[in-house]
Design a protein around this motif. Sequence first.
Motif, PDB file in Angstrom:
ATOM      1  N   HIS A 155      46.465 -48.243  27.079  1.00 30.27           N
ATOM      2  CA  HIS A 155      47.759 -47.751  27.543  1.00 30.27           C
ATOM      3  C   HIS A 155      48.473 -47.178  26.328  1.00 30.27           C
ATOM      4  N   ARG A 209      56.380 -48.201  28.485  1.00 30.32           N
ATOM      5  CA  ARG A 209      55.126 -47.510  28.775  1.00 30.32           C
ATOM      6  C   ARG A 209      55.309 -45.993  28.708  1.00 30.32           C
ATOM      7  N   PHE A 262      53.287 -42.115  29.425  1.00 38.39           N
ATOM      8  CA  PHE A 262      52.202 -41.486  30.185  1.00 38.39           C
ATOM      9  C   PHE A 262      51.814 -40.121  29.622  1.00 38.39           C
ATOM     10  N   HIS A 285      41.037 -44.792  29.556  1.00 41.16           N
ATOM     11  CA  HIS A 285      42.478 -44.605  29.683  1.00 41.16           C
ATOM     12  C   HIS A 285      42.971 -45.116  31.037  1.00 41.16           C
ATOM     13  N   THR A 287      45.280 -44.967  34.285  1.00 43.39           N
ATOM     14  CA  THR A 287      46.113 -44.063  35.093  1.00 43.39           C
ATOM     15  C   THR A 287      46.896 -44.850  36.127  1.00 43.39           C
ATOM     16  N   THR A 307      51.146 -48.690  38.094  1.00 45.25           N
ATOM     17  CA  THR A 307      52.466 -48.149  37.810  1.00 45.25           C
ATOM     18  C   THR A 307      53.047 -47.470  39.046  1.00 45.25           C
ATOM     19  N   ALA A 325      54.953 -44.811  38.465  1.00 42.01           N
ATOM     20  CA  ALA A 325      55.349 -43.534  37.862  1.00 42.01           C
ATOM     21  C   ALA A 325      55.050 -42.380  38.810  1.00 42.01           C
ATOM     22  N   LEU A 332      52.688 -37.512  36.442  1.00 40.68           N
ATOM     23  CA  LEU A 332      52.475 -38.203  35.175  1.00 40.68           C
ATOM     24  C   LEU A 332      51.149 -38.956  35.146  1.00 40.68           C
ATOM     25  N   ARG A 333      50.663 -39.339  36.317  1.00 41.02           N
ATOM     26  CA  ARG A 333      49.437 -40.146  36.381  1.00 41.02           C
ATOM     27  C   ARG A 333      48.217 -39.374  35.891  1.00 41.02           C
ATOM     28  N   GLU A 337      48.287 -37.256  33.296  1.00 38.16           N
ATOM     29  CA  GLU A 337      48.384 -36.889  31.886  1.00 38.16           C
ATOM     30  C   GLU A 337      47.428 -37.665  30.980  1.00 38.16           C
ATOM     31  N   PRO A 338      47.180 -38.963  31.222  1.00 38.27           N
ATOM     32  CA  PRO A 338      46.234 -39.663  30.338  1.00 38.27           C
ATOM     33  C   PRO A 338      44.813 -39.109  30.386  1.00 38.27           C
TER      34      PRO A 338
END
Length: 280
Positions: free
Chosen positions: A56, A64, A66, A89, A91, A94, A96, A100-101, A103-104
């Motif tokens: 994370h 946190r 993202f 990573h 995802t 969360t 969120a 944004l999910r 982006e990792p």
Amino acid sequence: MTYDDYLDGKPAVITAALTGGVHGKEAHPDLPETPEEIAAAAAACEEAGASVLHLHARRDNGERAFSTERFQEVADAVREATDDAVLQHSTGGTAAPDALRHEPLRTDPAPEMASLDMGPLNRYERLTSENTRGLVASLHAEMRERGIKPELEVFNDGHLNESLAILDDLDDPPYLNFLFGGGTTSPPHPRNLINRVEALPEGVEFNVIGFGTHQLPMTTQSLLLGGHVRVGLEDNRYYERGELATNEQLVARAARIAEEVGRPVATPEETRELLGLRGR
């Protein structure tokens, strides 16, 4: 995997979940949060036996993060500090926004693995995450496009249904992660893990997480059933009652137990072969 795999001494993959995104230094003063702290913990866990590092990212204030940029900082620091470990990573876990999910998944290079929550979940009073089928499908599509192995997060039996329904869409071997604890995770009891394993088709690999005090018994049972394990401060802050743990202590204990019950600890190279990963 099956009990026969245990009897055959199949290597056990140990994943280290170093920091998570729920609790911070208020809960554990040594919880790694900065890229440098996470990298140092990653190196210690790789040395102790972890071949997969579940990552994370955190903002400077510990909350946190993202963004691809922050994940890039963390991933770069971890790669520099470790020899050959697999980066995974997060995802999920969360509430969120959906955008944004993704982006990792967009670091350069892409991680070899990423988590994929398989449906709605509650984490006690902390969050509710919808994880619609549309979001799950879009995350999976981007993982496939970037050559990222999805770890299907199975918080409960409904998520198992969702996972079994898409097995044909997954590259071999499908990799499911069973979570046990409170909220909408499955009740942490040995019979529930046995039922899960018996429901799996041949050729599926599985991993087990037990939150808090359930980490040690549930992961040990996974080793006996031919599965893999995840340990670390994201899931459990204590080594034993009243004694805070370090990430490397939890990994070292899992490695020691695996060896004692006849499961050699998988190296990163063996992990890539077992799970069909593309390489670092």
